[in-house]
Design a protein around this motif. Structure first.
Motif, PDB file in Angstrom:
ATOM      1  N   LYS A 144      42.401  40.110  41.837  1.00  0.00           N
ATOM      2  CA  LYS A 144      42.974  40.384  43.230  1.00  0.00           C
ATOM      3  C   LYS A 144      43.794  39.328  43.465  1.00  0.00           C
ATOM      4  O   LYS A 144      44.061  38.146  42.811  1.00  0.00           O
ATOM      5  N   ASN A 145      45.014  39.647  44.278  1.00  0.00           N
ATOM      6  CA  ASN A 145      45.793  38.855  44.686  1.00  0.00           C
ATOM      7  C   ASN A 145      46.258  39.272  46.294  1.00  0.00           C
ATOM      8  O   ASN A 145      46.174  40.360  46.682  1.00  0.00           O
ATOM      9  N   VAL A 146      46.884  38.239  47.071  1.00  0.00           N
ATOM     10  CA  VAL A 146      47.616  38.538  48.194  1.00  0.00           C
ATOM     11  C   VAL A 146      49.078  38.669  47.963  1.00  0.00           C
ATOM     12  O   VAL A 146      49.460  37.934  47.290  1.00  0.00           O
ATOM     13  N   LEU A 147      49.491  39.824  48.382  1.00  0.00           N
ATOM     14  CA  LEU A 147      50.890  40.198  48.166  1.00  0.00           C
ATOM     15  C   LEU A 147      51.697  39.389  49.264  1.00  0.00           C
ATOM     16  O   LEU A 147      52.712  38.614  48.729  1.00  0.00           O
ATOM     17  N   SER A 148      51.493  39.677  50.292  1.00  0.00           N
ATOM     18  CA  SER A 148      52.418  39.065  51.285  1.00  0.00           C
ATOM     19  C   SER A 148      51.696  39.207  52.587  1.00  0.00           C
ATOM     20  O   SER A 148      51.457  40.105  53.320  1.00  0.00           O
ATOM     21  N   GLU A 149      51.578  37.902  53.365  1.00  0.00           N
ATOM     22  CA  GLU A 149      51.146  37.914  54.463  1.00  0.00           C
ATOM     23  C   GLU A 149      52.051  38.390  55.667  1.00  0.00           C
ATOM     24  O   GLU A 149      51.626  38.592  56.935  1.00  0.00           O
ATOM     25  N   SER A 150      53.341  38.523  55.401  1.00  0.00           N
ATOM     26  CA  SER A 150      54.258  39.234  56.404  1.00  0.00           C
ATOM     27  C   SER A 150      54.336  40.746  56.574  1.00  0.00           C
ATOM     28  O   SER A 150      55.043  41.390  57.328  1.00  0.00           O
ATOM     29  N   ASN A 151      53.542  41.221  55.255  1.00  0.00           N
ATOM     30  CA  ASN A 151      53.921  42.746  55.316  1.00  0.00           C
ATOM     31  C   ASN A 151      52.255  43.300  55.488  1.00  0.00           C
ATOM     32  O   ASN A 151      51.493  43.282  54.631  1.00  0.00           O
TER      33      ASN A 151
ATOM     34  N   ASP B 280      38.547  47.593  26.177  1.00  0.00           N
ATOM     35  CA  ASP B 280      39.736  47.884  25.693  1.00  0.00           C
ATOM     36  C   ASP B 280      41.178  47.182  26.237  1.00  0.00           C
ATOM     37  O   ASP B 280      42.336  47.162  26.041  1.00  0.00           O
ATOM     38  N   TYR B 281      40.751  46.471  27.336  1.00  0.00           N
ATOM     39  CA  TYR B 281      41.560  45.928  28.299  1.00  0.00           C
ATOM     40  C   TYR B 281      42.914  46.562  28.869  1.00  0.00           C
ATOM     41  O   TYR B 281      43.719  46.141  29.402  1.00  0.00           O
ATOM     42  N   ALA B 282      42.469  47.918  28.981  1.00  0.00           N
ATOM     43  CA  ALA B 282      43.362  48.801  29.630  1.00  0.00           C
ATOM     44  C   ALA B 282      43.463  48.936  31.336  1.00  0.00           C
ATOM     45  O   ALA B 282      41.735  48.911  31.603  1.00  0.00           O
ATOM     46  N   PRO B 283      44.227  48.871  31.938  1.00  0.00           N
ATOM     47  CA  PRO B 283      44.089  49.145  33.458  1.00  0.00           C
ATOM     48  C   PRO B 283      43.504  50.482  33.794  1.00  0.00           C
ATOM     49  O   PRO B 283      43.719  51.280  33.071  1.00  0.00           O
ATOM     50  N   GLN B 284      42.524  50.531  34.601  1.00  0.00           N
ATOM     51  CA  GLN B 284      41.997  51.555  35.217  1.00  0.00           C
ATOM     52  C   GLN B 284      42.207  52.125  36.488  1.00  0.00           C
ATOM     53  O   GLN B 284      42.204  53.048  36.683  1.00  0.00           O
ATOM     54  N   LYS B 285      42.298  51.247  37.248  1.00  0.00           N
ATOM     55  CA  LYS B 285      42.897  51.631  38.825  1.00  0.00           C
ATOM     56  C   LYS B 285      43.460  50.339  39.558  1.00  0.00           C
ATOM     57  O   LYS B 285      43.282  49.323  39.151  1.00  0.00           O
ATOM     58  N   LEU B 286      44.412  50.612  40.366  1.00  0.00           N
ATOM     59  CA  LEU B 286      45.137  49.539  41.041  1.00  0.00           C
ATOM     60  C   LEU B 286      45.080  50.136  42.635  1.00  0.00           C
ATOM     61  O   LEU B 286      45.391  51.290  42.738  1.00  0.00           O
ATOM     62  N   VAL B 287      44.718  49.128  43.344  1.00  0.00           N
ATOM     63  CA  VAL B 287      44.765  49.548  44.693  1.00  0.00           C
ATOM     64  C   VAL B 287      45.547  48.452  45.739  1.00  0.00           C
ATOM     65  O   VAL B 287      45.047  47.396  45.460  1.00  0.00           O
ATOM     66  N   THR B 288      46.330  49.179  46.596  1.00  0.00           N
ATOM     67  CA  THR B 288      46.761  48.218  47.426  1.00  0.00           C
ATOM     68  C   THR B 288      46.319  48.284  48.838  1.00  0.00           C
ATOM     69  O   THR B 288      45.957  49.586  49.133  1.00  0.00           O
ATOM     70  N   TYR B 289      45.877  47.344  49.631  1.00  0.00           N
ATOM     71  CA  TYR B 289      45.100  47.204  50.797  1.00  0.00           C
ATOM     72  C   TYR B 289      46.143  46.798  52.066  1.00  0.00           C
ATOM     73  O   TYR B 289      47.015  45.851  51.641  1.00  0.00           O
ATOM     74  N   ASP B 290      46.057  47.185  52.889  1.00  0.00           N
ATOM     75  CA  ASP B 290      46.668  46.631  54.275  1.00  0.00           C
ATOM     76  C   ASP B 290      45.707  45.589  54.705  1.00  0.00           C
ATOM     77  O   ASP B 290      44.913  45.074  54.186  1.00  0.00           O
TER      78      ASP B 290
END
Length: 103
Positions: free
Chosen positions: A45-52, A66-76
């Motif tokens: 998890k990470n914070v992208l930009s507090e300004s957006n 297997d270390y493969a990405p399964q899902k990516l979610v961007t939150y407001d």
């Protein structure tokens, strides 16, 4: 691939963008979890930009098996899902060697 704003995206675009933001973020962390199939995974998890307010943070689920990405979610900013990317088949470039990371 998925499209948006007149651009076609490839899976690695999302993965590369995520890790670029993850390593630059001062608010990045890791936790364990389970995916929708109840498999063990690691959640980054990470914070992208507090300004957006529309692209505030992201989470990526990585399969422990297997270390493969399964899902990516961007939150407001209100923690609502804005973009969800599900990876059905992800091929990791296992031809890479550790030598590529040396200067």
């Amino acid at each position: 691939g998925p499209t948006g704003v007149g651009k076609t995206y490839l899976a690695y675009d999302f993965v590369n963008d995520f890790f670029e933001g993850y390593y630059k973020s001062e608010d990045a962390f890791v936790e364990t979890g389970r995916n929708s199939l109840n498999d063990d995974c690691t959640v980054l998890k990470n914070v992208l930009s507090e300004s957006n307010p529309y692209r505030y943070s992201q989470c990526m689920w990585i399969a422990n098996q297997d270390y493969a990405p399964q899902k990516l979610v961007t939150y407001d900013m209100d923690n609502n899902e804005v973009i969800t990317v599900n990876f059905k088949k992800f091929t990791i470039n296992d031809d890479l060697t550790k030598d590529i990371f040396k200067e």
